[in-house]
Design a protein around this motif. Structure first.
Motif, mmCIF file in Angstrom:
data_model
loop_
_atom_site.group_PDB
_atom_site.id
_atom_site.type_symbol
_atom_site.label_atom_id
_atom_site.label_comp_id
_atom_site.label_asym_id
_atom_site.label_seq_id
_atom_site.Cartn_x
_atom_site.Cartn_y
_atom_site.Cartn_z
ATOM 1 N N ILE A 100 0.833 -1.204 0.000
ATOM 2 C CA ILE A 100 0.000 0.000 0.000
ATOM 3 C C ILE A 100 0.867 1.254 0.000
ATOM 4 C CG2 ILE A 100 -1.522 1.352 1.518
ATOM 5 C CD1 ILE A 100 -3.132 -1.228 1.898
ATOM 6 N N GLN A 101 1.908 1.233 0.790
ATOM 7 C CA GLN A 101 2.819 2.376 0.843
ATOM 8 C C GLN A 101 3.470 2.610 -0.523
ATOM 9 O OE1 GLN A 101 4.978 2.754 4.618
ATOM 10 N NE2 GLN A 101 6.804 2.961 3.377
ATOM 11 N N SER A 102 3.888 1.545 -1.191
ATOM 12 C CA SER A 102 4.491 1.672 -2.528
ATOM 13 C C SER A 102 3.512 2.277 -3.526
ATOM 14 C CB SER A 102 4.937 0.299 -3.043
ATOM 15 O OG SER A 102 5.992 -0.192 -2.271
ATOM 16 N N ILE A 103 2.272 1.846 -3.459
ATOM 17 C CA ILE A 103 1.248 2.380 -4.365
ATOM 18 C C ILE A 103 1.015 3.860 -4.078
ATOM 19 C CG2 ILE A 103 -1.227 2.267 -4.930
ATOM 20 C CD1 ILE A 103 -0.874 -0.845 -4.514
ATOM 21 N N ALA A 104 0.943 4.215 -2.801
ATOM 22 C CA ALA A 104 0.734 5.617 -2.426
ATOM 23 C C ALA A 104 1.888 6.487 -2.938
ATOM 24 C CB ALA A 104 0.596 5.736 -0.913
ATOM 25 N N ILE A 105 3.106 5.999 -2.827
ATOM 26 C CA ILE A 105 4.263 6.744 -3.325
ATOM 27 C C ILE A 105 4.182 6.891 -4.840
ATOM 28 C CG2 ILE A 105 6.773 6.626 -3.647
ATOM 29 C CD1 ILE A 105 6.860 5.387 -0.760
ATOM 30 N N GLU A 107 1.584 7.006 -6.590
ATOM 31 C CA GLU A 107 0.519 7.974 -6.868
ATOM 32 C C GLU A 107 0.921 9.399 -6.487
ATOM 33 O OE1 GLU A 107 -2.876 6.410 -4.763
ATOM 34 O OE2 GLU A 107 -3.304 4.945 -6.344
ATOM 35 N N GLY A 108 2.129 9.568 -5.938
ATOM 36 C CA GLY A 108 2.607 10.903 -5.584
ATOM 37 C C GLY A 108 2.193 11.386 -4.205
ATOM 38 N N ARG A 109 1.753 10.502 -3.382
ATOM 39 C CA ARG A 109 1.331 10.898 -2.031
ATOM 40 C C ARG A 109 2.556 10.990 -1.121
ATOM 41 N NH1 ARG A 109 -3.784 11.204 -2.842
ATOM 42 N NH2 ARG A 109 -4.845 9.680 -4.149
ATOM 43 N N ASP A 110 2.571 12.007 -0.262
ATOM 44 C CA ASP A 110 3.705 12.156 0.649
ATOM 45 C C ASP A 110 3.328 11.869 2.101
ATOM 46 O OD1 ASP A 110 2.159 14.378 1.130
ATOM 47 O OD2 ASP A 110 3.757 15.833 0.803
ATOM 48 N N SER A 139 -18.896 5.242 22.032
ATOM 49 C CA SER A 139 -17.836 4.817 22.949
ATOM 50 C C SER A 139 -16.685 4.111 22.236
ATOM 51 C CB SER A 139 -18.425 3.900 24.023
ATOM 52 O OG SER A 139 -18.988 2.754 23.412
ATOM 53 N N GLU A 140 -16.714 4.098 20.902
ATOM 54 C CA GLU A 140 -15.639 3.450 20.141
ATOM 55 C C GLU A 140 -14.477 4.421 19.941
ATOM 56 O OE1 GLU A 140 -14.639 1.742 15.690
ATOM 57 O OE2 GLU A 140 -16.686 2.295 16.171
ATOM 58 N N ARG A 141 -13.318 4.048 20.456
ATOM 59 C CA ARG A 141 -12.120 4.885 20.313
ATOM 60 C C ARG A 141 -11.329 4.447 19.087
ATOM 61 N NH1 ARG A 141 -6.792 4.211 23.708
ATOM 62 N NH2 ARG A 141 -5.499 5.770 22.683
ATOM 63 N N THR A 142 -10.991 5.423 18.249
ATOM 64 C CA THR A 142 -10.153 5.217 17.084
ATOM 65 C C THR A 142 -8.956 6.148 17.216
ATOM 66 O OG1 THR A 142 -12.069 4.667 15.712
ATOM 67 C CG2 THR A 142 -10.069 5.323 14.558
ATOM 68 N N ILE A 143 -7.767 5.642 16.925
ATOM 69 C CA ILE A 143 -6.550 6.435 17.008
ATOM 70 C C ILE A 143 -6.159 6.835 15.580
ATOM 71 C CG2 ILE A 143 -4.127 6.467 17.725
ATOM 72 C CD1 ILE A 143 -6.003 3.770 19.261
ATOM 73 N N ILE A 144 -6.139 8.125 15.323
ATOM 74 C CA ILE A 144 -5.746 8.622 13.998
ATOM 75 C C ILE A 144 -4.222 8.733 13.990
ATOM 76 C CG2 ILE A 144 -5.995 10.470 12.295
ATOM 77 C CD1 ILE A 144 -8.606 8.859 12.996
ATOM 78 N N MET A 145 -3.612 8.040 13.026
ATOM 79 C CA MET A 145 -2.152 8.011 12.932
ATOM 80 C C MET A 145 -1.734 8.425 11.520
ATOM 81 S SD MET A 145 -1.489 4.443 15.018
ATOM 82 C CE MET A 145 0.222 4.804 15.467
ATOM 83 N N ALA A 146 -0.497 8.876 11.384
ATOM 84 C CA ALA A 146 0.003 9.304 10.073
ATOM 85 C C ALA A 146 1.478 8.981 9.944
ATOM 86 C CB ALA A 146 -0.232 10.803 9.874
ATOM 87 N N LYS A 147 1.899 8.875 8.676
ATOM 88 C CA LYS A 147 3.306 8.598 8.366
ATOM 89 C C LYS A 147 3.690 9.385 7.128
ATOM 90 C CE LYS A 147 6.470 4.880 7.081
ATOM 91 N NZ LYS A 147 6.620 3.432 6.884
ATOM 92 N N LYS A 148 4.819 10.092 7.207
ATOM 93 C CA LYS A 148 5.349 10.784 6.035
ATOM 94 C C LYS A 148 6.016 9.743 5.142
ATOM 95 C CE LYS A 148 6.122 15.357 8.002
ATOM 96 N NZ LYS A 148 4.935 15.909 7.415
ATOM 97 N N LEU A 149 5.788 9.876 3.839
ATOM 98 C CA LEU A 149 6.367 8.942 2.877
ATOM 99 C C LEU A 149 7.552 9.608 2.181
ATOM 100 C CD1 LEU A 149 3.100 7.564 1.254
ATOM 101 C CD2 LEU A 149 4.463 6.549 3.102
ATOM 102 N N GLU A 150 8.544 8.799 1.887
ATOM 103 C CA GLU A 150 9.718 9.266 1.145
ATOM 104 C C GLU A 150 9.466 9.057 -0.338
ATOM 105 O OE1 GLU A 150 12.337 10.706 2.680
ATOM 106 O OE2 GLU A 150 11.308 10.405 4.600
ATOM 107 N N LEU A 151 9.314 10.145 -1.074
ATOM 108 C CA LEU A 151 9.044 10.047 -2.516
ATOM 109 C C LEU A 151 10.316 9.812 -3.300
ATOM 110 C CD1 LEU A 151 6.414 12.886 -2.926
ATOM 111 C CD2 LEU A 151 6.022 10.472 -2.654
#
Length: 151
Positions: A100-105, A107-110, A139-151
């Protein structure tokens, strides 16, 4: 573990639904009430999975031709990453995320974001995702997380 990662097909909807619901009941039930698990399950019926095909890129991981995991990419958001409990901790989730990370890269996503369950927070952290904030849906807890991608 040797697995094949491929684009999911609509004929995989039932198997994807089974993987997700089974994982919710076994793995996520450690961190969420049965009420929340039952509510989340409704979003992953085979019919709901078929609808998701129209909204995101869906992938499956197979071992010996059996679907054992799934993950989706919805623009810059990783969604619905589930690995059958019998196949967890064998590197399959990591392989799916690498794809998924490779596809995102490509597609130009950072940046990639993921709404993580409590159960999966450590997994995503091990891949370099950082917690941004908590979100609560009732009452459902979701943790929003993010990662910078190296293009």
């Amino acid at each position: 573990m040797d697995c094949l990662i491929r684009i999911a097909m609509t004929t995989d909807a039932l198997a994807i639904s089974r993987i997700i619901i089974g994982t919710l009941r076994e793995s996520n039930a450690q961190d969420y009430s049965s009420e929340i698990i039952n509510q989340v399950e409704q979003s992953f019926s085979p019919e709901a999975i078929l609808h998701l095909f129209t909204q995101r890129q869906m992938f499956v991981a197979t071992v010996e031709s059996h679907i054992v995991a799934t993950a989706s990419l919805d623009q810059d958001v990783v969604r619905s990453v589930f690995v059958d409990p019998a196949h967890q901790r064998k590197g399959i989730g990591r392989q799916l995320m690498n794809r998924i990370q490779s596809i995102a890269i490509t597609e130009g996503r950072d940046l990639l974001r993921v709404p993580s369950s409590i159960t999966a927070e450590g997994f995503y952290a091990s891949l370099g995702f950082k917690k941004i904030r908590d979100e609560f849906h009732a009452s459902e807890r979701t943790i929003i997380m993010a990662k910078k991608l190296e293009l």
